[in-house]
Enzyme design. Structure first.
Site, PDB file in Angstrom:
ATOM      1  N   GLU A  26       0.796  -1.124  -0.015  1.00 34.55           N
ATOM      2  CA  GLU A  26       0.076   0.077  -0.103  1.00 34.55           C
ATOM      3  C   GLU A  26       0.888   1.320  -0.080  1.00 34.55           C
ATOM      4  O   GLU A  26       0.796   2.340  -0.583  1.00 34.55           O
ATOM      5  CB  GLU A  26      -0.674  -0.008   1.349  1.00 34.55           C
ATOM      6  CG  GLU A  26      -2.062   1.084   1.263  1.00 34.55           C
ATOM      7  CD  GLU A  26      -3.036   1.062   2.373  1.00 34.55           C
ATOM      8  OE1 GLU A  26      -3.759   1.937   2.515  1.00 34.55           O
ATOM      9  OE2 GLU A  26      -2.808  -0.035   2.945  1.00 34.55           O
ATOM     10  N   GLY A  61      -8.360   4.767   7.595  1.00 35.85           N
ATOM     11  CA  GLY A  61      -9.035   4.615   8.827  1.00 35.85           C
ATOM     12  C   GLY A  61      -8.280   3.644   9.828  1.00 35.85           C
ATOM     13  O   GLY A  61      -8.723   3.549  11.025  1.00 35.85           O
ATOM     14  N   ALA A  62      -7.792   2.580   9.228  1.00 34.62           N
ATOM     15  CA  ALA A  62      -6.987   1.787  10.038  1.00 34.62           C
ATOM     16  C   ALA A  62      -5.415   1.711  10.137  1.00 34.62           C
ATOM     17  O   ALA A  62      -4.689   1.076  10.883  1.00 34.62           O
ATOM     18  CB  ALA A  62      -7.525   0.342   9.471  1.00 34.62           C
ATOM     19  N   SER A  63      -4.868   2.328   8.813  1.00 37.62           N
ATOM     20  CA  SER A  63      -3.354   2.328   8.915  1.00 37.62           C
ATOM     21  C   SER A  63      -2.836   3.507   8.526  1.00 37.62           C
ATOM     22  O   SER A  63      -3.809   4.456   7.851  1.00 37.62           O
ATOM     23  CB  SER A  63      -2.886   1.268   8.189  1.00 37.62           C
ATOM     24  OG  SER A  63      -3.244   1.367   6.679  1.00 37.62           O
ATOM     25  N   THR A  64      -1.547   3.742   8.507  1.00 35.85           N
ATOM     26  CA  THR A  64      -1.038   4.798   7.785  1.00 35.85           C
ATOM     27  C   THR A  64       0.289   4.563   7.479  1.00 35.85           C
ATOM     28  O   THR A  64       0.994   3.617   8.162  1.00 35.85           O
ATOM     29  CB  THR A  64      -0.618   6.206   8.798  1.00 35.85           C
ATOM     30  OG1 THR A  64      -0.270   7.218   8.219  1.00 35.85           O
ATOM     31  CG2 THR A  64       0.186   5.804  10.112  1.00 35.85           C
ATOM     32  N   GLN A  65       0.748   5.179   6.150  1.00 32.07           N
ATOM     33  CA  GLN A  65       2.086   4.825   5.671  1.00 32.07           C
ATOM     34  C   GLN A  65       3.141   6.095   5.310  1.00 32.07           C
ATOM     35  O   GLN A  65       2.514   6.906   4.981  1.00 32.07           O
ATOM     36  CB  GLN A  65       1.866   4.091   4.273  1.00 32.07           C
ATOM     37  CG  GLN A  65       1.230   2.610   4.617  1.00 32.07           C
ATOM     38  CD  GLN A  65      -0.278   2.636   4.751  1.00 32.07           C
ATOM     39  OE1 GLN A  65      -0.763   1.972   5.436  1.00 32.07           O
ATOM     40  NE2 GLN A  65      -0.917   3.278   4.074  1.00 32.07           N
TER      41      GLN A  65
END
Length: 429
Positions: free
Chosen positions: A92, A133-137
């Site tokens: 992602e 909403g659930a992760s960050t990269q």
């Protein structure tokens, strides 16, 4: 580009049969945009991200049922369905980085430059910051070639150039799951079911099911027995106190590397400019902090958040009647979380903050991971640069004609100099 409405497909874990309905509007829109005669030859792929990664961790069987339901829906569409799968956090991050650099033209150089590789520098790539909403990269090309953590290192060869890319995906640190984690941490010292929360506006109240709070793998480690089934959240609207509670989510106590972001994860020194998209853009755009020409300085962003969080809920609701209450009520938390994540989590300073550009679109295309995913699956980005003519055909013809005339002129001049014709000799007396 508006913030997505409604849950992702992972939100249908309790009603798997309805998961396919979430794609209905998207498919109808695609059928309007793509000419009908091209429907059958248009490939469709589905990539599921952090929400489904969490659901798979919690209950893999249900996750596969949801994926199967949407696959059946896509197979019944008029398009050429090619497959659906849950992509990794690393993928992602990488696809987001590919998307924005592809759209900005960072991977290609002009035809003339292909012949002068040692005399020119290829355009610098832009780092990618993605928030869902659930992760960050976070993904970028660091200055140092060697990575201290190989699991955070990816190698790409695109258009004839090699890129050593740093990337990391923080599962559970998307804005929705981060709010869950903050609430359950706040609950650890709660004696009653009433919680005063500085991350919501004064006058705002919300009831949250304790069971739902602990239903996520992100909060399972905090689970405890409580005497009350619901949490009654009452807003107090205090940016500074909200920031203090949010920063407790970032563990900065230990780092096994020369430099870390948080939770002991390696992070090389930040390098170059960054494009921040998805929820980064949605939230900052709502708060008027995403100006494309010149991003608001960090101090201005903090000042804006202080003022916004301190406004009474009744005033905020009256000012934005068109915004759904769930999103509107969480902008104080989300904006504060973004500043804390970038400043405390990743280490952006007053100076490097100015290198962040909050992006909704690049040209007419959405900034995000999906285009990079499609480019990869359809092999639209070659590993090697194709041979490009620096000049068009007409340019080549003109250059050849000019070169021929110059050559002929040079030959005539040489002939005149070394073998003067009779007409040019001096007369004999």
């Amino acid at each position: 580009m508006d913030e997505p409405k409604g849950p992702g497909i992972s939100g249908y874990s309790q009603a798997v049969q309805n998961a396919s309905r979430s794609l209905q509007h998207c498919l109808e829109r695609a059928q309007e945009v793509v000419p009908q005669q091209q429907h059958q030859e248009t490939p469709v792929y589905l990539g599921a991200t952090a929400g489904m990664r969490l659901l798979s961790l919690d209950n893999r069987h249900v996750a596969m049922e949801v994926l199967s339901a949407v696959e059946n829906k896509l197979r019944s569409s008029p398009f050429n369905f090619q497959g659906a799968r849950i992509i990794t956090g690393q993928e992602e991050g990488a696809y987001g980085w590919i998307t924005i650099n592809y759209l900005l033209g960072s991977f290609k150089q002009s035809g003339w430059l292909n012949f002068l590789p040692k005399l020119t520098s290829i355009k610098e790539t832009v780092g990618a910051l993605d928030l869902g909403g659930a992760s960050t990269q976070i993904t970028f090309v660091p200055e140092q070639e060697q990575s201290e953590s190989q699991e955070n290192s990816l190698h790409f060869r695109l258009y004839g150039k090699s890129y050593n890319v740093y990337t990391h995906s923080f599962l559970c640190y998307g804005k929705d799951q981060a709010l869950r984690m903050k609430l359950v941490r706040d609950l650890q010292n709660a004696e009653t079911g009433r919680l005063q929360d500085p991350c919501f506006h004064t006058g705002y109240e919300r009831n949250v099911s304790i069971r739902d709070l602990y239903a996520s793998p992100c909060t399972a480690n905090y689970k405890q027995s409580l005497a009350f089934p619901q949490l009654h959240v009452v807003g107090s609207g205090d940016y500074q106190a909200c920031q203090t509670r949010i920063e407790e989510l970032f563990n900065k106590t230990s780092c096994p590397y020369s430099k870390c972001s948080f939770n002991g994860i390696f992070l090389p020194p930040l390098q170059g400019h960054f494009g921040a998209f998805s929820a980064f853009y949605f939230v900052m755009n709502f708060l008027n902090l995403s100006a494309e020409s010149s991003p608001a300085p960090l101090n201005s962003a903090i000042s804006t958040m202080k003022n916004f969080c301190s406004r009474p809920w009744s005033e905020v609701k009256a000012a934005y009647p068109q915004v759904k209450e769930k999103y509107l009520s969480e902008y104080c938390f989300s904006g504060t979380y973004i500043i804390s994540l970038l400043k405390t989590g990743y280490g952006f300073s007053l100076e490097t903050w100015q290198q962040i550009q909050f992006l909704g679109k690049i040209g007419s295309s959405d900034a995000g991971w999906t285009l990079g995913y499609m480019l990869n699956l359809t092999n639209m980005i070659p590993a090697e640069q194709s041979l490009m003519r620096p000049l068009s055909h007409a340019g080549y013809v003109g250059l050849m004609v000019l070169s021929s005339l110059v050559l002929v002129g040079a030959l005539l001049l040489g002939w005149c100099i070394f073998r003067k014709p009779r007409c040019l000799r001096k007369g004999i007396v």
